[in-house]
Write a protein that holds these residues in place. Structure first.
Motif, PDB file in Angstrom:
ATOM      1  N   ALA A 203      -9.681  38.971  64.399  1.00 22.09           N
ATOM      2  CA  ALA A 203     -10.356  38.181  63.368  1.00 22.09           C
ATOM      3  C   ALA A 203      -9.382  37.319  62.589  1.00 22.09           C
ATOM      4  CB  ALA A 203     -11.106  39.110  62.414  1.00 22.09           C
ATOM      5  N   ARG A 204      -8.094  37.665  62.631  1.00 16.34           N
ATOM      6  CA  ARG A 204      -7.074  36.900  61.912  1.00 16.34           C
ATOM      7  C   ARG A 204      -6.370  35.886  62.810  1.00 16.34           C
ATOM      8  NH1 ARG A 204      -3.064  40.155  58.215  1.00 16.34           N
ATOM      9  NH2 ARG A 204      -2.599  37.971  57.729  1.00 16.34           N
ATOM     10  N   ILE A 205      -6.790  35.802  64.071  1.00 20.39           N
ATOM     11  CA  ILE A 205      -6.171  34.870  65.019  1.00 20.39           C
ATOM     12  C   ILE A 205      -7.149  33.727  65.293  1.00 20.39           C
ATOM     13  CG2 ILE A 205      -5.187  34.591  67.335  1.00 20.39           C
ATOM     14  CD1 ILE A 205      -4.445  37.557  67.263  1.00 20.39           C
ATOM     15  N   PRO A 206      -6.897  32.519  64.785  1.00 22.54           N
ATOM     16  CA  PRO A 206      -7.837  31.409  64.963  1.00 22.54           C
ATOM     17  C   PRO A 206      -8.220  31.139  66.414  1.00 22.54           C
ATOM     18  CG  PRO A 206      -6.237  30.839  63.293  1.00 22.54           C
ATOM     19  CD  PRO A 206      -5.789  32.147  63.863  1.00 22.54           C
ATOM     20  N   LEU A 207      -7.304  31.325  67.344  1.00 22.32           N
ATOM     21  CA  LEU A 207      -7.641  31.080  68.748  1.00 22.32           C
ATOM     22  C   LEU A 207      -8.484  32.196  69.349  1.00 22.32           C
ATOM     23  CD1 LEU A 207      -4.385  29.465  70.226  1.00 22.32           C
ATOM     24  CD2 LEU A 207      -6.468  28.360  69.404  1.00 22.32           C
ATOM     25  N   GLY A 208      -8.631  33.312  68.612  1.00 24.74           N
ATOM     26  CA  GLY A 208      -9.570  34.347  68.998  1.00 24.74           C
ATOM     27  C   GLY A 208      -9.171  35.204  70.178  1.00 24.74           C
ATOM     28  N   LYS A 209      -7.884  35.250  70.498  1.00 25.37           N
ATOM     29  CA  LYS A 209      -7.451  36.090  71.620  1.00 25.37           C
ATOM     30  C   LYS A 209      -6.015  36.526  71.399  1.00 25.37           C
ATOM     31  CE  LYS A 209      -6.033  32.079  74.413  1.00 25.37           C
ATOM     32  NZ  LYS A 209      -6.167  31.403  75.715  1.00 25.37           N
ATOM     33  N   PHE A 210      -5.620  37.579  72.111  1.00 23.91           N
ATOM     34  CA  PHE A 210      -4.255  38.052  72.047  1.00 23.91           C
ATOM     35  C   PHE A 210      -3.372  37.229  72.989  1.00 23.91           C
ATOM     36  CE2 PHE A 210      -6.174  42.295  70.746  1.00 23.91           C
ATOM     37  CZ  PHE A 210      -5.816  42.150  69.419  1.00 23.91           C
ATOM     38  N   VAL A 211      -2.092  37.413  72.844  1.00 29.13           N
ATOM     39  CA  VAL A 211      -1.114  36.652  73.623  1.00 29.13           C
ATOM     40  C   VAL A 211      -0.996  37.219  75.041  1.00 29.13           C
ATOM     41  CG1 VAL A 211       1.312  35.924  73.721  1.00 29.13           C
ATOM     42  CG2 VAL A 211       0.178  36.172  71.498  1.00 29.13           C
ATOM     43  N   GLU A 212      -0.987  36.342  76.012  1.00 30.67           N
ATOM     44  CA  GLU A 212      -0.726  36.763  77.389  1.00 30.67           C
ATOM     45  C   GLU A 212       0.777  36.743  77.654  1.00 30.67           C
ATOM     46  OE1 GLU A 212      -2.933  37.987  79.345  1.00 30.67           O
ATOM     47  OE2 GLU A 212      -4.708  37.443  78.165  1.00 30.67           O
ATOM     48  N   VAL A 213       1.214  37.557  78.606  1.00 28.86           N
ATOM     49  CA  VAL A 213       2.651  37.650  78.922  1.00 28.86           C
ATOM     50  C   VAL A 213       3.227  36.281  79.241  1.00 28.86           C
ATOM     51  CG1 VAL A 213       4.325  38.554  80.574  1.00 28.86           C
ATOM     52  CG2 VAL A 213       2.540  40.054  79.683  1.00 28.86           C
ATOM     53  N   GLU A 214       2.486  35.479  80.007  1.00 33.16           N
ATOM     54  CA  GLU A 214       3.011  34.174  80.415  1.00 33.16           C
ATOM     55  C   GLU A 214       3.226  33.247  79.210  1.00 33.16           C
ATOM     56  OE1 GLU A 214      -1.132  31.838  81.617  1.00 33.16           O
ATOM     57  OE2 GLU A 214       0.338  32.347  83.160  1.00 33.16           O
ATOM     58  N   ASP A 215       2.467  33.433  78.126  1.00 33.09           N
ATOM     59  CA  ASP A 215       2.669  32.617  76.934  1.00 33.09           C
ATOM     60  C   ASP A 215       4.050  32.861  76.344  1.00 33.09           C
ATOM     61  OD1 ASP A 215       0.003  31.649  77.037  1.00 33.09           O
ATOM     62  OD2 ASP A 215      -0.718  33.416  75.956  1.00 33.09           O
ATOM     63  N   VAL A 216       4.466  34.114  76.333  1.00 35.16           N
ATOM     64  CA  VAL A 216       5.789  34.470  75.810  1.00 35.16           C
ATOM     65  C   VAL A 216       6.880  34.021  76.777  1.00 35.16           C
ATOM     66  CG1 VAL A 216       7.220  36.313  74.859  1.00 35.16           C
ATOM     67  CG2 VAL A 216       4.734  36.477  74.698  1.00 35.16           C
ATOM     68  N   VAL A 217       6.642  34.197  78.062  1.00 40.35           N
ATOM     69  CA  VAL A 217       7.616  33.780  79.074  1.00 40.35           C
ATOM     70  C   VAL A 217       7.893  32.283  78.966  1.00 40.35           C
ATOM     71  CG1 VAL A 217       8.045  33.522  81.554  1.00 40.35           C
ATOM     72  CG2 VAL A 217       7.042  35.645  80.667  1.00 40.35           C
ATOM     73  N   HIS A 218       6.849  31.483  78.831  1.00 41.50           N
ATOM     74  CA  HIS A 218       7.021  30.028  78.734  1.00 41.50           C
ATOM     75  C   HIS A 218       7.820  29.651  77.493  1.00 41.50           C
ATOM     76  CE1 HIS A 218       3.178  29.381  81.352  1.00 41.50           C
ATOM     77  NE2 HIS A 218       4.227  29.728  82.056  1.00 41.50           N
ATOM     78  N   ALA A 219       7.571  30.340  76.381  1.00 41.26           N
ATOM     79  CA  ALA A 219       8.323  30.060  75.153  1.00 41.26           C
ATOM     80  C   ALA A 219       9.790  30.413  75.320  1.00 41.26           C
ATOM     81  CB  ALA A 219       7.715  30.834  73.979  1.00 41.26           C
ATOM     82  N   ILE A 220      10.066  31.528  75.969  1.00 40.45           N
ATOM     83  CA  ILE A 220      11.457  31.951  76.200  1.00 40.45           C
ATOM     84  C   ILE A 220      12.179  30.945  77.082  1.00 40.45           C
ATOM     85  CG2 ILE A 220      12.891  33.693  77.333  1.00 40.45           C
ATOM     86  CD1 ILE A 220      10.793  35.790  76.417  1.00 40.45           C
ATOM     87  N   LEU A 221      11.535  30.541  78.167  1.00 37.59           N
ATOM     88  CA  LEU A 221      12.178  29.589  79.083  1.00 37.59           C
ATOM     89  C   LEU A 221      12.468  28.268  78.389  1.00 37.59           C
ATOM     90  CD1 LEU A 221      11.551  31.730  81.216  1.00 37.59           C
ATOM     91  CD2 LEU A 221      10.853  29.893  82.751  1.00 37.59           C
ATOM     92  N   PHE A 222      11.533  27.819  77.569  1.00 36.02           N
ATOM     93  CA  PHE A 222      11.764  26.575  76.826  1.00 36.02           C
ATOM     94  C   PHE A 222      12.981  26.696  75.923  1.00 36.02           C
ATOM     95  CE2 PHE A 222      10.970  24.395  72.713  1.00 36.02           C
ATOM     96  CZ  PHE A 222      11.207  23.094  73.139  1.00 36.02           C
ATOM     97  N   LEU A 223      13.076  27.773  75.164  1.00 34.15           N
ATOM     98  CA  LEU A 223      14.197  27.949  74.241  1.00 34.15           C
ATOM     99  C   LEU A 223      15.525  28.084  74.978  1.00 34.15           C
ATOM    100  CD1 LEU A 223      12.654  30.350  71.578  1.00 34.15           C
ATOM    101  CD2 LEU A 223      13.218  27.922  71.281  1.00 34.15           C
ATOM    102  N   LEU A 224      15.502  28.683  76.151  1.00 29.54           N
ATOM    103  CA  LEU A 224      16.727  28.818  76.936  1.00 29.54           C
ATOM    104  C   LEU A 224      17.199  27.473  77.487  1.00 29.54           C
ATOM    105  CD1 LEU A 224      16.001  31.995  79.108  1.00 29.54           C
ATOM    106  CD2 LEU A 224      17.713  31.823  77.287  1.00 29.54           C
ATOM    107  N   SER A 225      16.265  26.589  77.733  1.00 27.94           N
ATOM    108  CA  SER A 225      16.551  25.379  78.493  1.00 27.94           C
ATOM    109  C   SER A 225      17.125  24.260  77.636  1.00 27.94           C
ATOM    110  CB  SER A 225      15.261  24.871  79.156  1.00 27.94           C
ATOM    111  OG  SER A 225      14.432  24.220  78.200  1.00 27.94           O
ATOM    112  N   ASP A 226      17.620  23.250  78.321  1.00 32.86           N
ATOM    113  CA  ASP A 226      18.142  22.055  77.644  1.00 32.86           C
ATOM    114  C   ASP A 226      17.035  21.265  76.950  1.00 32.86           C
ATOM    115  OD1 ASP A 226      20.668  22.691  78.505  1.00 32.86           O
ATOM    116  OD2 ASP A 226      20.609  21.375  80.260  1.00 32.86           O
TER     117      ASP A 226
END
Length: 245
Positions: A203-226
């Motif tokens: 109810a406190r998440i506007p997108l109405g769903k929990f985070v999927e593993v791939e969402d975190v993976v994509h964020a990590i890869l972006f931060l690691l990258s140039d």
């Protein structure tokens, strides 16, 4: 936007399951030479069956001497993902010293030790590098029965900023990702199967769903990258807008 890590050596801790496992596999697909560290040999064996090119490293990060030996054995590293973490759910008045110390040992001390070893090599080589520490929204928002975990992730966030401050002149970037509940197998078991527990959080998440593993993976890869070349000292929320409520 394509992300590639060709010619880079990466170390991922907590790579046997969940987020760390998918990070290791995805980085391998993106061209990195990947060293996957886990305390569970069976998880490493199955990971190598999926991706035969990944190098398994069996180590219990609760042991500082074993940690030192294992991390030094993999040689120079360009990209580090400190993903390994534990939790212990206890009401504040019932938190035991043993439980608190176990969580802090893995979630903070081990991250510091692994990062020190890896970053010293980066500094000596003068080639720079990128470190991503997997934190949590629990560093920003208190949760009942999460004293040890929230404390450890708050400590991890500020330690990461100090790392960014001191390592920046050596061309080493340090960031964190801070997800809310992630639908790993454990997340599904604890949150996905209990509407009474998940309902108030969703109810406190506007997108109405929990985070999927791939969402975190994509964020990590972006931060690691140039692609994130001017990002350091950042706590990147991956939480569907939770912080906006």
């Amino acid at each position: 936007m394509e992300i590639r890590f060709d010619g880079k050596k990466a170390l991922v801790t907590g790579a046997g399951k969940g987020i760390g496992r998918d990070v290791a596999k995805t980085m391998y697909k993106c061209g990195a030479e990947v060293f996957a560290l886990s305390r569970t040999q069976e998880d490493l064996d199955s990971l190598v069956q999926e991706c035969p090119g990944i190098h398994p490293v069996q180590c219990d990060l609760a042991d500082p001497e074993a940690t030192k030996s294992a991390v030094e054995s993999v040689g120079p590293i360009d990209l580090l993902v400190n993903n390994a973490g534990v939790t212990s759910l206890q009401p504040f008045l019932e938190v035991t010293l043993d439980a608190f110390e176990k969580v802090m040992n893995i979630n903070v001390r081990a991250v510091m030790q692994v990062s020190q070893i890896v970053a010293k090599g980066m500094v000596e080589r003068g080639t720079g590098g990128s470190i991503v520490n997997v934190s949590s929204l629990a560093s920003k928002s208190a949760l009942k029965e999460h004293t040890s975990y929230c404390t450890s992730k708050g400590a991890l966030d500020i330690m990461s900023k100090v790392m960014a401050l001191e390592l920046g002149p050596h061309k080493i970037r340090v960031n964190t990702v801070n997800p809310t509940v992630v639908m790993t197998d454990m997340g599904q078991k604890v949150w996905g199967s209990d509407p009474a527990k998940s309902g108030p959080m969703l109810a406190r998440i506007p997108l109405g769903k929990f985070v999927e593993v791939e969402d975190v993976v994509h964020a990590i890869l972006f931060l690691l990258s140039d692609k994130a070349a001017m990002m350091t000292g950042t706590n990147l929320p991956v939480e569907g807008g939770f912080s906006a409520t």
